[in-house]
Design a protein around this motif. Structure first.
Motif, PDB file in Angstrom:
ATOM      1  N   LEU A  45      20.682   7.366  -6.240  1.00 14.03           N
ATOM      2  CA  LEU A  45      19.743   8.387  -5.969  1.00 14.03           C
ATOM      3  C   LEU A  45      18.677   8.056  -5.519  1.00 14.03           C
ATOM      4  CD1 LEU A  45      20.570  11.490  -8.160  1.00 14.03           C
ATOM      5  CD2 LEU A  45      21.402  11.155  -5.865  1.00 14.03           C
ATOM      6  N   PHE A  46      18.098   6.918  -6.058  1.00 19.31           N
ATOM      7  CA  PHE A  46      16.578   6.371  -5.799  1.00 19.31           C
ATOM      8  C   PHE A  46      16.968   5.612  -4.341  1.00 19.31           C
ATOM      9  CE2 PHE A  46      15.732   6.463 -10.582  1.00 19.31           C
ATOM     10  CZ  PHE A  46      14.447   6.976 -10.175  1.00 19.31           C
ATOM     11  N   TYR A  47      17.972   4.917  -4.127  1.00 19.62           N
ATOM     12  CA  TYR A  47      18.020   4.113  -3.162  1.00 19.62           C
ATOM     13  C   TYR A  47      18.453   4.919  -1.905  1.00 19.62           C
ATOM     14  CZ  TYR A  47      17.064   0.025  -5.899  1.00 19.62           C
ATOM     15  OH  TYR A  47      16.147  -1.064  -6.775  1.00 19.62           O
ATOM     16  N   ALA A  48      19.101   5.906  -2.119  1.00 19.21           N
ATOM     17  CA  ALA A  48      19.651   6.837  -1.134  1.00 19.21           C
ATOM     18  C   ALA A  48      18.653   7.446  -0.762  1.00 19.21           C
ATOM     19  CB  ALA A  48      20.753   7.714  -1.599  1.00 19.21           C
ATOM     20  N   SER A  49      17.476   7.664  -1.152  1.00 13.54           N
ATOM     21  CA  SER A  49      16.478   8.516  -0.786  1.00 13.54           C
ATOM     22  C   SER A  49      15.430   7.497  -0.097  1.00 13.54           C
ATOM     23  CB  SER A  49      15.817   9.117  -1.913  1.00 13.54           C
ATOM     24  OG  SER A  49      15.358   8.532  -2.809  1.00 13.54           O
ATOM     25  N   GLY A  50      15.723   6.049  -0.271  1.00 12.48           N
ATOM     26  CA  GLY A  50      14.907   5.337   0.508  1.00 12.48           C
ATOM     27  C   GLY A  50      13.744   4.667  -0.335  1.00 12.48           C
ATOM     28  N   TYR A  51      13.777   4.823  -1.743  1.00 18.19           N
ATOM     29  CA  TYR A  51      12.902   4.399  -2.772  1.00 18.19           C
ATOM     30  C   TYR A  51      13.632   3.353  -3.414  1.00 18.19           C
ATOM     31  CZ  TYR A  51       9.899   4.396  -6.852  1.00 18.19           C
ATOM     32  OH  TYR A  51       8.902   3.680  -7.760  1.00 18.19           O
ATOM     33  N   ASP A  52      12.874   2.054  -3.416  1.00 14.75           N
ATOM     34  CA  ASP A  52      13.176   0.991  -4.396  1.00 14.75           C
ATOM     35  C   ASP A  52      12.549   0.778  -5.578  1.00 14.75           C
ATOM     36  OD1 ASP A  52      10.973  -1.493  -4.036  1.00 14.75           O
ATOM     37  OD2 ASP A  52      11.136  -0.429  -1.806  1.00 14.75           O
ATOM     38  N   LEU A  53      13.040   0.102  -6.604  1.00 10.75           N
ATOM     39  CA  LEU A  53      12.683   0.394  -7.943  1.00 10.75           C
ATOM     40  C   LEU A  53      11.900  -1.012  -8.016  1.00 10.75           C
ATOM     41  CD1 LEU A  53      15.723   1.594  -9.937  1.00 10.75           C
ATOM     42  CD2 LEU A  53      13.674   2.756  -9.316  1.00 10.75           C
ATOM     43  N   GLN A 193       9.298  -3.280 -13.254  1.00 12.15           N
ATOM     44  CA  GLN A 193       8.154  -3.226 -12.044  1.00 12.15           C
ATOM     45  C   GLN A 193       8.233  -1.794 -11.547  1.00 12.15           C
ATOM     46  OE1 GLN A 193      10.431  -5.477 -12.562  1.00 12.15           O
ATOM     47  NE2 GLN A 193       9.190  -7.502 -12.636  1.00 12.15           N
ATOM     48  N   ALA A 194       9.046  -1.078 -11.701  1.00  7.92           N
ATOM     49  CA  ALA A 194       9.327   0.374 -11.317  1.00  7.92           C
ATOM     50  C   ALA A 194       8.206   1.429 -12.083  1.00  7.92           C
ATOM     51  CB  ALA A 194      10.779   0.885 -11.358  1.00  7.92           C
ATOM     52  N   TYR A 195       7.951   0.778 -13.340  1.00 11.30           N
ATOM     53  CA  TYR A 195       7.164   1.751 -14.260  1.00 11.30           C
ATOM     54  C   TYR A 195       5.605   1.582 -13.970  1.00 11.30           C
ATOM     55  CZ  TYR A 195      11.539   2.547 -16.851  1.00 11.30           C
ATOM     56  OH  TYR A 195      12.732   2.952 -17.120  1.00 11.30           O
ATOM     57  N   ALA A 196       4.922   2.581 -14.555  1.00  7.43           N
ATOM     58  CA  ALA A 196       3.473   2.488 -14.205  1.00  7.43           C
ATOM     59  C   ALA A 196       3.018   1.224 -15.130  1.00  7.43           C
ATOM     60  CB  ALA A 196       2.711   3.593 -14.534  1.00  7.43           C
ATOM     61  N   ARG A 197       1.797   0.715 -14.973  1.00  7.40           N
ATOM     62  CA  ARG A 197       1.335  -0.592 -15.519  1.00  7.40           C
ATOM     63  C   ARG A 197       1.221  -0.396 -16.973  1.00  7.40           C
ATOM     64  NH1 ARG A 197      -0.876  -5.339 -14.649  1.00  7.40           N
ATOM     65  NH2 ARG A 197      -2.560  -6.240 -16.104  1.00  7.40           N
ATOM     66  N   PRO A 198       0.577   0.732 -17.641  1.00  7.59           N
ATOM     67  CA  PRO A 198       0.723   1.088 -19.236  1.00  7.59           C
ATOM     68  C   PRO A 198       1.829   0.892 -19.683  1.00  7.59           C
ATOM     69  CG  PRO A 198      -0.979   2.614 -17.929  1.00  7.59           C
ATOM     70  CD  PRO A 198       0.033   1.976 -16.906  1.00  7.59           C
ATOM     71  N   PHE A 199       2.711   1.546 -19.142  1.00  3.69           N
ATOM     72  CA  PHE A 199       4.145   1.660 -19.671  1.00  3.69           C
ATOM     73  C   PHE A 199       4.909   0.324 -19.754  1.00  3.69           C
ATOM     74  CE2 PHE A 199       8.701   3.354 -20.259  1.00  3.69           C
ATOM     75  CZ  PHE A 199       8.557   3.852 -21.583  1.00  3.69           C
ATOM     76  N   ARG A 200       4.838  -0.520 -18.476  1.00  3.63           N
ATOM     77  CA  ARG A 200       5.261  -1.806 -18.306  1.00  3.63           C
ATOM     78  C   ARG A 200       4.512  -2.726 -19.431  1.00  3.63           C
ATOM     79  NH1 ARG A 200       3.331  -4.093 -12.889  1.00  3.63           N
ATOM     80  NH2 ARG A 200       3.703  -2.001 -12.546  1.00  3.63           N
ATOM     81  N   LEU A 201       3.391  -2.580 -19.851  1.00  2.00           N
ATOM     82  CA  LEU A 201       2.655  -3.379 -20.797  1.00  2.00           C
ATOM     83  C   LEU A 201       3.451  -3.263 -22.125  1.00  2.00           C
ATOM     84  CD1 LEU A 201      -0.819  -3.395 -19.625  1.00  2.00           C
ATOM     85  CD2 LEU A 201       0.561  -5.458 -19.476  1.00  2.00           C
ATOM     86  N   PHE A 202       3.534  -1.768 -22.401  1.00  2.00           N
ATOM     87  CA  PHE A 202       4.077  -1.413 -23.691  1.00  2.00           C
ATOM     88  C   PHE A 202       5.704  -1.867 -23.741  1.00  2.00           C
ATOM     89  CE2 PHE A 202       7.090   1.498 -25.862  1.00  2.00           C
ATOM     90  CZ  PHE A 202       6.351   1.592 -27.038  1.00  2.00           C
ATOM     91  N   LEU A 203       6.380  -2.054 -22.553  1.00  2.00           N
ATOM     92  CA  LEU A 203       7.752  -2.310 -22.824  1.00  2.00           C
ATOM     93  C   LEU A 203       7.815  -4.145 -22.973  1.00  2.00           C
ATOM     94  CD1 LEU A 203       9.515  -0.061 -20.170  1.00  2.00           C
ATOM     95  CD2 LEU A 203       9.580  -0.032 -22.637  1.00  2.00           C
ATOM     96  N   THR A 204       6.685  -4.796 -22.573  1.00  2.00           N
ATOM     97  CA  THR A 204       6.616  -5.900 -22.491  1.00  2.00           C
ATOM     98  C   THR A 204       6.062  -6.475 -23.780  1.00  2.00           C
ATOM     99  OG1 THR A 204       6.430  -6.087 -20.305  1.00  2.00           O
ATOM    100  CG2 THR A 204       5.877  -8.204 -21.546  1.00  2.00           C
ATOM    101  N   PHE A 205       5.057  -6.072 -24.313  1.00  2.00           N
ATOM    102  CA  PHE A 205       4.382  -6.628 -25.367  1.00  2.00           C
ATOM    103  C   PHE A 205       4.402  -5.950 -26.722  1.00  2.00           C
ATOM    104  CE2 PHE A 205       2.059  -8.100 -21.411  1.00  2.00           C
ATOM    105  CZ  PHE A 205       2.252  -9.714 -21.570  1.00  2.00           C
ATOM    106  N   VAL A 206       4.677  -4.755 -26.738  1.00  2.00           N
ATOM    107  CA  VAL A 206       4.577  -4.004 -27.993  1.00  2.00           C
ATOM    108  C   VAL A 206       5.915  -3.981 -28.542  1.00  2.00           C
ATOM    109  CG1 VAL A 206       4.055  -1.735 -29.052  1.00  2.00           C
ATOM    110  CG2 VAL A 206       2.439  -2.658 -27.239  1.00  2.00           C
ATOM    111  N   LEU A 207       6.927  -3.179 -27.455  1.00  2.00           N
ATOM    112  CA  LEU A 207       8.440  -3.409 -27.924  1.00  2.00           C
ATOM    113  C   LEU A 207       9.051  -4.107 -26.727  1.00  2.00           C
ATOM    114  CD1 LEU A 207      10.086  -2.023 -29.966  1.00  2.00           C
ATOM    115  CD2 LEU A 207      10.691  -0.162 -28.370  1.00  2.00           C
ATOM    116  N   PRO A 208       9.366  -5.293 -27.065  1.00  2.00           N
ATOM    117  CA  PRO A 208       9.895  -6.291 -25.880  1.00  2.00           C
ATOM    118  C   PRO A 208      11.068  -6.135 -25.405  1.00  2.00           C
ATOM    119  CG  PRO A 208       9.702  -7.414 -28.114  1.00  2.00           C
ATOM    120  CD  PRO A 208       9.263  -5.893 -28.079  1.00  2.00           C
ATOM    121  N   VAL A 209      11.662  -4.876 -24.956  1.00  2.00           N
ATOM    122  CA  VAL A 209      12.796  -4.654 -24.384  1.00  2.00           C
ATOM    123  C   VAL A 209      12.800  -5.481 -22.878  1.00  2.00           C
ATOM    124  CG1 VAL A 209      13.330  -2.710 -25.768  1.00  2.00           C
ATOM    125  CG2 VAL A 209      11.935  -2.627 -23.558  1.00  2.00           C
ATOM    126  N   TYR A 210      11.682  -5.674 -22.272  1.00  2.00           N
ATOM    127  CA  TYR A 210      11.564  -6.064 -21.067  1.00  2.00           C
ATOM    128  C   TYR A 210      12.738  -7.694 -21.219  1.00  2.00           C
ATOM    129  CZ  TYR A 210       9.901  -9.743 -17.857  1.00  2.00           C
ATOM    130  OH  TYR A 210       9.561 -10.633 -16.953  1.00  2.00           O
TER     131      TYR A 210
END
Length: 259
Positions: A45-53, A193-210
């Motif tokens: 659905l994201f890509y069908a609407s022309g939005y890339d993640l 990269q599809a998320y806002a910067r604060p959540f991106r930092l959380f997924l990388t450094f707090v809970l490293p699921v990145y």
């Protein structure tokens, strides 16, 4: 080889016991197809609407999704059925019997059970990863990098889950944190990269699921230095060593049923 034989015995007995409920396994197969199809449709659905993640192509985003499902499948297969028992055995005092056995206690607590309902999810995850990798034109070297990084991601997920589960020695009913970690895997089913910067930092450094989903895909696709896949694996080994040291430390505070 002794430990490999034990794994075979454990999993054969566990699978036989769980397969007594064949209807439940059949339902899990249907559920796996429905859930995987729903997630694939969500990406579509994201890509069908022309939005890339985050600047990722369709097939590249699928690679991240497949890796997320693979890690989650291992939670269902191995991590949750076994690690939740730490809390239960501490609570009723049966951890004593594990500590008295002539086998490594962390090994015993980590692999004794297998959740066969996770097999359909794992099979579909590998199918998605295979399709996405082929569609992305991964080279043999890219597949090797992906395999190493994915192995590191699984080891990292296990080490984090075991560290959380070990705190059951002090906080008996803390195991819900492991379920929380499993659910957070799906917050990284899209490239970070599809998320806002604060959540991106959380997924990388707090809970490293990145490092369990997006990072292996980036490495395989050449978005990051290939040597970093080995770095992820080494970091995972370091965290695994920490989980072993923490387990031995925590056992010093275990009050057994007989003491």
């Amino acid at each position: 080889m002794r430990y490999l034989r034990l794994i075979g015995i454990f999993w054969a007995a566990s699978a036989a016991a769980r397969m007594e409920y064949r209807a439940a396994f059949a339902v899990s197969i249907v559920a796996a197809f429905v859930e995987t199809g729903g997630k694939l449709f969500g990406v579509y659905l994201f890509y069908a609407s022309g939005y890339d993640l985050g600047g990722w192509r369709w097939q590249e985003a699928l690679l991240v999704l497949g890796l997320a499902q693979m890690v989650d499948a291992f939670f269902v297969l191995i991590f949750q059925p076994n690690l939740r028992r730490i809390s239960e055995m501490v609570q009723d005092g049966t951890l004593d019997f594990v500590l008295l056995k002539p086998v490594d206690s962390q090994f015993w607590m980590s692999v004794q059970q297998v959740g066969v309902v996770g097999l359909p999810y794992l099979a579909l995850a590998l199918g998605v990863v295979g399709y996405a990798g082929a569609a992305s034109g991964l080279s043999p070297a890219g597949w090797l990098v992906l395999a190493v990084a994915a192995a590191g991601a699984l080891l990292l997920a296990y080490a984090l889950a075991f560290l959380f589960a070990t705190t059951s020695i002090w906080f008996v009913k803390i195991f819900n944190v492991v379920f929380f970690l499993s659910s957070m895997i799906w917050s990284a089913q899209y490239p970070v990269q599809a998320y806002a910067r604060p959540f991106r930092l959380f997924l990388t450094f707090v809970l490293p699921v990145y490092f369990m989903t997006t990072a292996p895909a980036e490495l395989a696709l050449g978005r990051a230095a290939g040597g970093a896949s080995w770095a992820i694996f080494l970091v995972a080994l370091g965290l695994f060593a920490l989980s072993r040291a923490f387990w031995r430390f925590a056992l010093r505070f275990y009050t057994s049923a007989s003491s």
